[in-house]
Design a protein around this motif. Structure first.
Motif, PDB file in Angstrom:
ATOM      1  N   GLU B 158       0.843  -1.205   0.000  1.00  0.00           N
ATOM      2  CA  GLU B 158       0.000   0.000   0.000  1.00  0.00           C
ATOM      3  C   GLU B 158       0.879   1.256   0.000  1.00  0.00           C
ATOM      4  O   GLU B 158       0.507   2.290  -0.521  1.00  0.00           O
ATOM      5  N   TRP B 159       2.025   1.158   0.660  1.00  0.00           N
ATOM      6  CA  TRP B 159       3.029   2.206   0.590  1.00  0.00           C
ATOM      7  C   TRP B 159       4.256   1.620  -0.108  1.00  0.00           C
ATOM      8  O   TRP B 159       4.523   0.425   0.008  1.00  0.00           O
ATOM      9  N   THR B 160       4.978   2.478  -0.809  1.00  0.00           N
ATOM     10  CA  THR B 160       6.237   2.006  -1.383  1.00  0.00           C
ATOM     11  C   THR B 160       7.409   2.634  -0.637  1.00  0.00           C
ATOM     12  O   THR B 160       7.235   3.612   0.105  1.00  0.00           O
ATOM     13  N   ALA B 207       0.911   4.662  -4.847  1.00  0.00           N
ATOM     14  CA  ALA B 207       0.718   4.276  -3.448  1.00  0.00           C
ATOM     15  C   ALA B 207       0.343   5.522  -2.657  1.00  0.00           C
ATOM     16  O   ALA B 207       0.696   6.645  -3.029  1.00  0.00           O
ATOM     17  N   GLU B 208      -0.352   5.293  -1.546  1.00  0.00           N
ATOM     18  CA  GLU B 208      -0.802   6.424  -0.724  1.00  0.00           C
ATOM     19  C   GLU B 208       0.348   7.182  -0.074  1.00  0.00           C
ATOM     20  O   GLU B 208       0.259   8.372   0.201  1.00  0.00           O
ATOM     21  N   ASN B 209       1.406   6.437   0.219  1.00  0.00           N
ATOM     22  CA  ASN B 209       2.516   7.075   0.908  1.00  0.00           C
ATOM     23  C   ASN B 209       3.822   6.478   0.377  1.00  0.00           C
ATOM     24  O   ASN B 209       3.838   5.354  -0.146  1.00  0.00           O
ATOM     25  N   ILE B 210       4.881   7.269   0.491  1.00  0.00           N
ATOM     26  CA  ILE B 210       6.199   6.816   0.049  1.00  0.00           C
ATOM     27  C   ILE B 210       7.160   6.983   1.228  1.00  0.00           C
ATOM     28  O   ILE B 210       7.245   8.061   1.817  1.00  0.00           O
ATOM     29  N   PHE B 236       4.119  11.465   3.450  1.00  0.00           N
ATOM     30  CA  PHE B 236       3.095  11.987   4.366  1.00  0.00           C
ATOM     31  C   PHE B 236       3.408  11.489   5.769  1.00  0.00           C
ATOM     32  O   PHE B 236       3.693  10.291   5.949  1.00  0.00           O
ATOM     33  N   LEU B 237       3.340  12.389   6.750  1.00  0.00           N
ATOM     34  CA  LEU B 237       3.549  11.968   8.137  1.00  0.00           C
ATOM     35  C   LEU B 237       2.439  10.984   8.507  1.00  0.00           C
ATOM     36  O   LEU B 237       1.340  11.023   7.941  1.00  0.00           O
ATOM     37  N   GLU B 246       0.021  15.250   7.788  1.00  0.00           N
ATOM     38  CA  GLU B 246       0.295  16.260   6.766  1.00  0.00           C
ATOM     39  C   GLU B 246       1.452  15.873   5.856  1.00  0.00           C
ATOM     40  O   GLU B 246       2.235  14.986   6.143  1.00  0.00           O
ATOM     41  N   ARG B 247       1.501  16.584   4.735  1.00  0.00           N
ATOM     42  CA  ARG B 247       2.548  16.364   3.731  1.00  0.00           C
ATOM     43  C   ARG B 247       3.881  16.767   4.331  1.00  0.00           C
ATOM     44  O   ARG B 247       4.026  17.844   4.895  1.00  0.00           O
ATOM     45  N   ASN B 248       4.865  15.913   4.241  1.00  0.00           N
ATOM     46  CA  ASN B 248       6.201  16.199   4.738  1.00  0.00           C
ATOM     47  C   ASN B 248       6.969  17.012   3.693  1.00  0.00           C
ATOM     48  O   ASN B 248       6.599  17.009   2.517  1.00  0.00           O
TER      49      ASN B 248
END
Lengths: 597, 597
Positions: B158-160, B207-210, B236-237, B246-248
């Motif tokens: 889901e995240w890479t 993916a939703e987050n990296i 994203f934190l 929030e976006r890092n």
């Protein structure tokens, strides 16, 4: 981004003056004045144009590429001007006959300048390369009227030429050509119909006219390769007074999207318009002898592809060396500071591989070019014939080995650059993409290997090759007599033994064509490795003599010794790796059944 | 255009079941049920997804490439969906721990599936490959909190994850890393500033987050490689409940314009926003031990690059074979009809070279993967240590030789296609462009050669290698005892002798690091040639036994014998070509002065 290309004039002059020698050219028709000073001046001047006008367009031409707009090919910016600078300075006709406006210089000088053009900008250099093929065909086989009407402008470069051979079903096997040529009612000309593919510089705006030399079949011609004729098809018809007439029905239908040489327009060419009118064409040479005519100029075109590989090899070396000098990364054993990567042994190994491969093939190609000159101009007919046999033997090797090694060198050039080699910011990747065509066109390297093995060695009972091996043995003897380079002689001797053993095996088994065909590529690679070693062995002998008499002021000869030494240890031993493949018969490959693939 | 990729399940199963054997896996934790049927079912299912969903996007992904729009990377059409099909079927965590949602399958199965993903679509396969590196680092070195917050989603895909190592001045030499990490006031986290380059899949929308794993220096850290720490920097934190915050301040500033893998976004990544706020990061493992942590997962990443080369080699083979079957051109000696070019010995030679190189490296890579499993899971600690030494020895060879040969195979693939290989209509050129990165990243092949020669052979006094050579000699003995393959045994024996001689020379001269460094690449290539021959020699023995007992219904084992035989004659003899370069000392390269370049 700096443009890294400086013509290798020093090494070209070394080969021409010290490995070949100008003495044979003294008094040769048209070249009475050729001396070291003139050779060097010619190459310096070519190098100036190459560095200043051609090389800077190499990368922009790749990015921009060619575009087909409203049936017309648009070249990348600057290409028309760079081509005109070249033709106006007379470079296009460098070895063309003086009576047609050429410079009449020998092939060895022409080859040296061609390396420079390809090194500077391979995509652009293809235009004069193809023109030269068309010019030669016309000069050898065209009748007086065709020659008078077309030759001067092809020699000057005001018009360019193309070679229209391939069709979708006829690539390596030109016997399958299907384009048709119907005789006009007058009998003076023909009407051509059909399609050709992969036509290099098939259309563009750099010249007023484009002269296509086209293989096609007349009605009732025999099937296969004995029924193909050669035709001249101009883009614009040419009036009797030499002025341009109407547009001929020859069109560029599409451009290939290629992995390299983006700035060279590779066209699909159609003969005949939508109203059913064919393209006007004129027979060149004899009816049904088109393929034979074509083959008379094939040697030269193949030689030039090898030279092209050498030009790219040189540019690869210069770019990789410049990067290795600038890029600081890692320390040497025992060192505390990061150093330019040129300090790392493995980077040196890569650079020396590129250099050794390039310099060996440069020497071989120029030696072969000198034999071309001798085959045309030597006063003695036997000498001419012997020289021609050398040309025949060397040409497939120059074409295939130089082009194969150029791809290998370009890949090493990428490797020296590390991550920067994989991005298209520097030129390393482009050179690798561009030169990948060289092992394919003008007869694939597999075809060269067949030609070398079957026609140049076996058909000749190995005699020409054996004469060369004898000369290499003289070099062996001279190297072994000098303690500083005797180890080079020992390795060269082993190489001779290996090639001789392979040759004997192939001669003994020549009744089975599958044995020769299975062995062809590794056998040709063996010969190429050895021929390169021979030339660098000769270079080492010259270098030793100069160094001994204290003449190596700038270190050129010491560098040449380094190259020869590296080649003998890193490149030449490949000959031994090919032996089992050459001497292994054909059973292994023939036994593979369909279901085993 | 047809898409040529069918997962080589038959050969993968052959290696896993017949060269490695599943007996060692019986009762291994988490893999109690592994049998031939299950292995084959897993690989067939991976092959189905690869052929149906991944392979068709290979060429369109190349043409479309990635685009950076408003700071966001846009992947080619279909890539997000193809990635989701892959993760939803559970392939991403194939060998990840069961407690984090992985399948817990052994490395040998994971390697086999990875070959399939790379063969189908190398650019896309890089996403899970990089994620796996990040996952492993976190699993090995992250504290419980980090693991709980990040690991499950990395395992599910889901995240890479990304590996952020290189900076403009820090490529092969990571000691030069300059990115800074300042401790937050709380002490729980850091603020990162700086720039990284060449970050594979550094940004995208699949993916939703990296999760970036980043090398950086804290204030007052020692200079050089002992002052580098490892940080986790999410795009994203992540809140305590696992939801996204929030976006890092981590941004993709640009994409590289690469010669290949266009569909894999290679990013320049910036930490810190324009207001001077750093990116929030969390320390992974110990302060200043970042490079050490990184090296614990390096073996696996390098292994995977080798596997990638094998995947491309397989696809090259399939594409070239399909072309050779369809393309009719030229006649066989004595034949009257044009034949598919598969009938020509030189085309067969090229296809067999691709196949032999690919199958040899496939077997070696999977054998090495099996040792990875043993190093982790064997019950006996000495057995685990011995297995790890094998992994250490084989890994640089798998990485470098498989990637080098993949480039070579891809170039041969182009050659089989002739002119069609140079145009971008079929895939031959793309495969060649794509795989050219493999000899460069995860440590250039020159670095692998250093690692192999200095750390894996010399540091170990050649003991692990000698143990392998001893095993190869057993294969020699078995081959020589069977008259049908005794010639293969003879060649293999020569290969062992050559590598042993090189090793002795290097051990005797190991006090001079320049000798080892000059020899490293040719020495590693020698070892790689021999290791491949060893595995194909073993395969030949298995094949002989099956054929003898009449079990070769579909011809697979006869085909394997052909491959082994071809390898012994065409590939293995290269070992001899490297000897003079390995055993030649360092003087030749060291003597080259600046003015000699």
């Amino acid at each position: 981004m700096s443009i890294y290309y400086k013509a290798p004039v020093r090494d070209l002059c070394f080969v021409i003056e010290e490995l070949i020698g100008l003495q044979d050219y003294v008094g040769m028709e048209g070249v009475e004045e050729l001396d070291a000073e003139l050779v060097s001046a010619i190459l310096e001047e070519a190098g100036r144009l190459a560095s200043e006008e051609w090389a800077p367009l190499n990368s922009s031409g790749d990015r921009q590429g060619c575009v087909l707009e409203n049936g017309q090919v648009k070249l990348p910016d600057g290409f028309i001007e760079a081509y005109k600078s070249f033709t106006e300075a007379g470079w296009n006709g460098i070895n063309a006959p003086v009576e047609h406006g050429g410079q009449g210089l020998p092939e060895v000088i022409a080859s040296a300048t061609q390396e420079i053009w390809h090194g500077a900008n391979m995509a652009l250099a293809l235009a004069p390369m193809l023109s030269a093929g068309a010019t030669e065909l016309l000069a050898q086989h065209g009748d007086t009227e065709l020659q008078q009407r077309y030759l001067d402008k092809l020699v000057s470069g005001e018009w360019t030429g193309t070679m229209d051979l391939s069709e979708p079903q006829a690539g390596s096997d030109l016997g399958q050509v299907a384009a048709r040529a119907l005789p006009d009612e007058t009998g003076d000309s023909y009407r051509l119909f059909g399609q050709k593919i992969f036509i290099t510089w098939g259309d563009h705006q750099a010249a007023e006219n484009i002269i296509h030399l086209v293989l096609a079949r007349t009605p009732d011609a025999p099937a296969g390769h004995r029924g193909i004729s050669l035709f001249l098809v101009p883009k614009f018809l040419v009036n009797a007074d030499g002025s341009l007439g109407e547009r001929n029905a020859v069109f560029c239908d599409s451009l290939e999207h290629k992995v390299g040489i983006h700035a060279s327009p590779t066209c699909t060419i159609r003969y005949g318009d939508n109203q059913g009118n064919g393209a006007v064409g004129y027979l060149v040479g004899e009816l049904n002898r088109g393929l034979n005519h074509m083959f008379t100029m094939m040697n030269e075109a193949r030689h030039k592809v090898g030279v092209q590989g050498i030009g790219i090899g040189e540019r690869v070396y210069q770019g990789a060396l410049a990067f290795a000098r600038e890029r600081v990364q890692g320390r040497r054993p025992g060192g505390k500071e990061s150093v330019p990567i040129l300090g790392h042994p493995d980077v040196r190994r890569m650079l020396m591989t590129i250099r050794a491969q390039t310099e060996a093939m440069r020497a071989l190609a120029l030696v072969s070019a000198a034999y071309q000159d001798k085959a045309l101009h030597a006063s003695d007919s036997e000498e001419r014939a012997a020289a021609q046999r050398r040309v025949d033997l060397f040409t497939p090797v120059v074409k295939a080995v130089a082009s194969d090694w150029a791809v290998d060198s370009a890949s090493l050039g990428i490797q020296v650059h590390g991550g920067m080699g994989f991005v298209e910011e520097l030129e390393a990747a482009q050179l690798w993409r561009d030169v990948r065509i060289a092992p394919i066109y003008e007869g694939t390297n597999g075809i060269q290997a067949q030609d070398f093995t079957l026609r140049k060695v076996l058909k000749d009972s190995g005699e020409t090759l054996e004469a060369v091996l004898g000369e290499i043995e003289q070099v062996v003897a001279e190297l072994r007599a000098d303690s500083v380079v005797s180890d080079l002689g020992a390795r060269l001797k082993e190489g001779v033994g290996t090639v001789r053993e392979s040759t004997r095996y192939l001669l003994e088994n020549q009744e089975d064509p599958f044995v020769s065909l299975s062995a062809a590529t590794p056998y040709m690679m063996q010969a190429g490795c050895l021929f390169g070693a021979w030339q660098l062995g000769r270079a080492a002998l010259v270098a030793r003599a100069v160094i001994e008499r204290g003449g190596d002021g700038d270190g050129f000869y010491t560098a040449k010794l380094h190259t020869a030494r590296f080649y003998m240890r890193h490149i030449l031993p490949r000959v031994h790796a090919y032996t089992p493949a050459v001497c292994g018969g054909s059973d292994e490959l023939e036994a593979i059944e369909e279901r085993h693939w």
